[in-house]
Design a protein around this motif. Structure first.
Motif, PDB file in Angstrom:
ATOM      1  N   ARG A 149       0.946  70.968  85.280  1.00 19.59           N
ATOM      2  CA  ARG A 149       2.083  69.802  85.229  1.00 19.59           C
ATOM      3  C   ARG A 149       2.829  69.896  84.114  1.00 19.59           C
ATOM      4  N   ARG A 150       2.376  70.269  82.758  1.00 19.98           N
ATOM      5  CA  ARG A 150       3.284  70.855  81.649  1.00 19.98           C
ATOM      6  C   ARG A 150       4.277  71.750  82.090  1.00 19.98           C
ATOM      7  N   HIS A 151       3.868  72.833  82.630  1.00 21.89           N
ATOM      8  CA  HIS A 151       4.519  73.937  82.980  1.00 21.89           C
ATOM      9  C   HIS A 151       5.605  73.741  83.994  1.00 21.89           C
ATOM     10  N   ILE A 152       5.500  72.811  84.825  1.00 24.29           N
ATOM     11  CA  ILE A 152       6.747  72.343  85.590  1.00 24.29           C
ATOM     12  C   ILE A 152       7.925  71.715  84.791  1.00 24.29           C
ATOM     13  N   ASP A 153       7.444  71.126  84.056  1.00 16.43           N
ATOM     14  CA  ASP A 153       8.435  70.257  82.746  1.00 16.43           C
ATOM     15  C   ASP A 153       8.843  71.234  82.192  1.00 16.43           C
ATOM     16  N   GLU A 154       8.459  72.083  81.778  1.00 14.64           N
ATOM     17  CA  GLU A 154       8.835  73.490  80.974  1.00 14.64           C
ATOM     18  C   GLU A 154      10.015  74.246  81.873  1.00 14.64           C
ATOM     19  N   LEU A 155       9.527  74.431  82.987  1.00 20.18           N
ATOM     20  CA  LEU A 155      10.714  74.999  84.030  1.00 20.18           C
ATOM     21  C   LEU A 155      11.522  74.033  84.239  1.00 20.18           C
ATOM     22  N   SER A 156      11.464  72.869  84.301  1.00 17.39           N
ATOM     23  CA  SER A 156      12.685  71.932  84.715  1.00 17.39           C
ATOM     24  C   SER A 156      13.639  71.947  83.489  1.00 17.39           C
ATOM     25  N   VAL A 157      12.964  71.940  82.430  1.00 19.55           N
ATOM     26  CA  VAL A 157      13.797  72.005  81.464  1.00 19.55           C
ATOM     27  C   VAL A 157      14.786  73.135  81.095  1.00 19.55           C
ATOM     28  N   LYS A 158      14.079  74.218  81.525  1.00 17.86           N
ATOM     29  CA  LYS A 158      14.798  75.600  81.426  1.00 17.86           C
ATOM     30  C   LYS A 158      16.076  75.645  82.505  1.00 17.86           C
ATOM     31  N   TYR A 159      15.907  75.110  83.649  1.00 17.10           N
ATOM     32  CA  TYR A 159      16.695  75.277  84.718  1.00 17.10           C
ATOM     33  C   TYR A 159      17.704  73.938  84.982  1.00 17.10           C
ATOM     34  N   LYS A 160      17.065  72.799  84.531  1.00 14.82           N
ATOM     35  CA  LYS A 160      17.855  71.544  84.706  1.00 14.82           C
ATOM     36  C   LYS A 160      18.405  70.870  83.346  1.00 14.82           C
ATOM     37  N   GLY A 161      17.539  71.243  82.187  1.00 12.30           N
ATOM     38  CA  GLY A 161      17.901  70.383  81.075  1.00 12.30           C
ATOM     39  C   GLY A 161      17.161  69.316  80.873  1.00 12.30           C
ATOM     40  N   ARG A 162      16.211  69.103  81.834  1.00 13.99           N
ATOM     41  CA  ARG A 162      15.555  67.758  81.614  1.00 13.99           C
ATOM     42  C   ARG A 162      14.065  68.048  82.146  1.00 13.99           C
ATOM     43  N   PRO A 163      12.964  67.047  81.843  1.00 14.62           N
ATOM     44  CA  PRO A 163      11.966  67.340  82.477  1.00 14.62           C
ATOM     45  C   PRO A 163      11.737  67.132  83.967  1.00 14.62           C
ATOM     46  N   TYR A 164      10.667  67.563  84.602  1.00 14.59           N
ATOM     47  CA  TYR A 164      10.524  67.071  86.048  1.00 14.59           C
ATOM     48  C   TYR A 164      10.395  65.856  86.431  1.00 14.59           C
ATOM     49  N   ASP A 165      11.202  65.536  87.490  1.00  9.50           N
ATOM     50  CA  ASP A 165      11.230  64.060  88.135  1.00  9.50           C
ATOM     51  C   ASP A 165       9.680  64.103  88.716  1.00  9.50           C
ATOM     52  N   GLU A 166       8.832  63.082  88.173  1.00  8.62           N
ATOM     53  CA  GLU A 166       7.419  62.787  88.478  1.00  8.62           C
ATOM     54  C   GLU A 166       7.481  62.242  89.860  1.00  8.62           C
ATOM     55  N   SER A 167       8.439  61.587  90.153  1.00  7.06           N
ATOM     56  CA  SER A 167       8.197  60.837  91.589  1.00  7.06           C
ATOM     57  C   SER A 167       8.260  62.190  92.774  1.00  7.06           C
ATOM     58  N   ALA A 168       8.888  63.285  92.136  1.00  8.78           N
ATOM     59  CA  ALA A 168       9.040  64.218  93.375  1.00  8.78           C
ATOM     60  C   ALA A 168       7.735  64.966  93.818  1.00  8.78           C
ATOM     61  N   ILE A 169       6.835  64.806  92.644  1.00  6.62           N
ATOM     62  CA  ILE A 169       5.273  65.396  92.763  1.00  6.62           C
ATOM     63  C   ILE A 169       4.425  64.473  94.054  1.00  6.62           C
ATOM     64  N   LYS A 170       4.178  65.257  94.952  1.00  7.33           N
ATOM     65  CA  LYS A 170       3.609  64.699  96.120  1.00  7.33           C
ATOM     66  C   LYS A 170       1.804  64.911  96.051  1.00  7.33           C
ATOM     67  N   THR A 171       1.594  66.076  95.520  1.00  9.98           N
ATOM     68  CA  THR A 171       0.214  66.690  95.435  1.00  9.98           C
ATOM     69  C   THR A 171      -0.039  67.040  93.927  1.00  9.98           C
ATOM     70  N   GLU A 172      -1.127  67.801  93.825  1.00  5.79           N
ATOM     71  CA  GLU A 172      -1.362  68.704  92.590  1.00  5.79           C
ATOM     72  C   GLU A 172      -0.558  69.690  92.334  1.00  5.79           C
ATOM     73  N   ARG A 173      -0.094  69.965  91.062  1.00  8.27           N
ATOM     74  CA  ARG A 173       0.600  71.058  90.697  1.00  8.27           C
ATOM     75  C   ARG A 173      -0.179  72.131  90.485  1.00  8.27           C
ATOM     76  N   VAL A 174       0.339  73.397  90.741  1.00  9.11           N
ATOM     77  CA  VAL A 174      -0.420  74.757  90.311  1.00  9.11           C
ATOM     78  C   VAL A 174       0.224  75.939  90.021  1.00  9.11           C
ATOM     79  N   ILE A 175       0.051  76.717  89.036  1.00  8.00           N
ATOM     80  CA  ILE A 175       0.554  77.832  88.727  1.00  8.00           C
ATOM     81  C   ILE A 175      -0.230  78.980  89.521  1.00  8.00           C
ATOM     82  N   LEU A 176       0.573  80.043  90.198  1.00  7.13           N
ATOM     83  CA  LEU A 176       0.097  81.083  90.727  1.00  7.13           C
ATOM     84  C   LEU A 176       0.440  82.254  89.869  1.00  7.13           C
ATOM     85  N   LYS A 177      -0.679  82.908  89.510  1.00 11.71           N
ATOM     86  CA  LYS A 177      -0.473  84.198  88.654  1.00 11.71           C
ATOM     87  C   LYS A 177      -0.344  85.236  89.659  1.00 11.71           C
ATOM     88  N   ILE A 178       0.750  86.208  89.769  1.00  8.44           N
ATOM     89  CA  ILE A 178       0.775  87.148  90.538  1.00  8.44           C
ATOM     90  C   ILE A 178       0.990  88.425  89.537  1.00  8.44           C
TER      91      ILE A 178
END
Length: 129
Positions: free
Chosen positions: A91-120
């Motif tokens: 959940r914190r990671h998606i906020d970090e990505l959103s700040v990187k790409y959009k300049g602000r934390p991720y819109d919590e209302s856009a989250i429908k299920t659980e966030r997950v980081i996939l390590k490739i």
């Protein structure tokens, strides 16, 4: 281990794509925000998404990341999901990505299920510079 150029591309605000395989074998490609640590390309998604379901069934993926200023410069990682990170870290990671790409934390209302980081982990790495 991720090559330094690929890590740099992923840690900047360059967009990427992830290609996974559908149940019938057809490829499915999605434009994504991307990240990397020293060993993996990191993709943050939700557990209800097709890409997550595809990768749970078949962990192979290709991630391509292009230079936002010159799309003819790009890097590619072919590999497989070797780990997932759930819960507050994802959940914190998606906020970090959103700040990187959009300049602000991720819109919590856009989250429908659980966030997950996939390590490739890379099986093959290529740069086109």
């Amino acid at each position: 281990m991720i090559e330094e150029t690929i890590k740099t591309f992923a840690q900047q605000d360059n967009f990427g794509t992830i290609t996974t395989l559908m149940r019938d074998g057809m490829p499915s490609t999605h434009v994504m925000w991307v990240d990397a640590d020293n060993e993996h390309v990191l993709i943050n998604t939700e557990i209800h998404r097709a890409k997550y379901r595809n990768l749970k069934r078949d962990p192979r993926a290709t991630v391509t990341i292009w230079d936002k200023n010159n799309p003819y410069r790009y890097v590619e990682v072919r590999g497989r999901v070797v780990d997932t990170v759930h819960g507050e870290v994802a959940r914190r990671h998606i906020d970090e990505l959103s700040v990187k790409y959009k300049g602000r934390p991720y819109d919590e209302s856009a989250i429908k299920t659980e966030r997950v980081i996939l390590k490739i982990a890379p099986d093959r790495q290529r740069t086109y510079l």
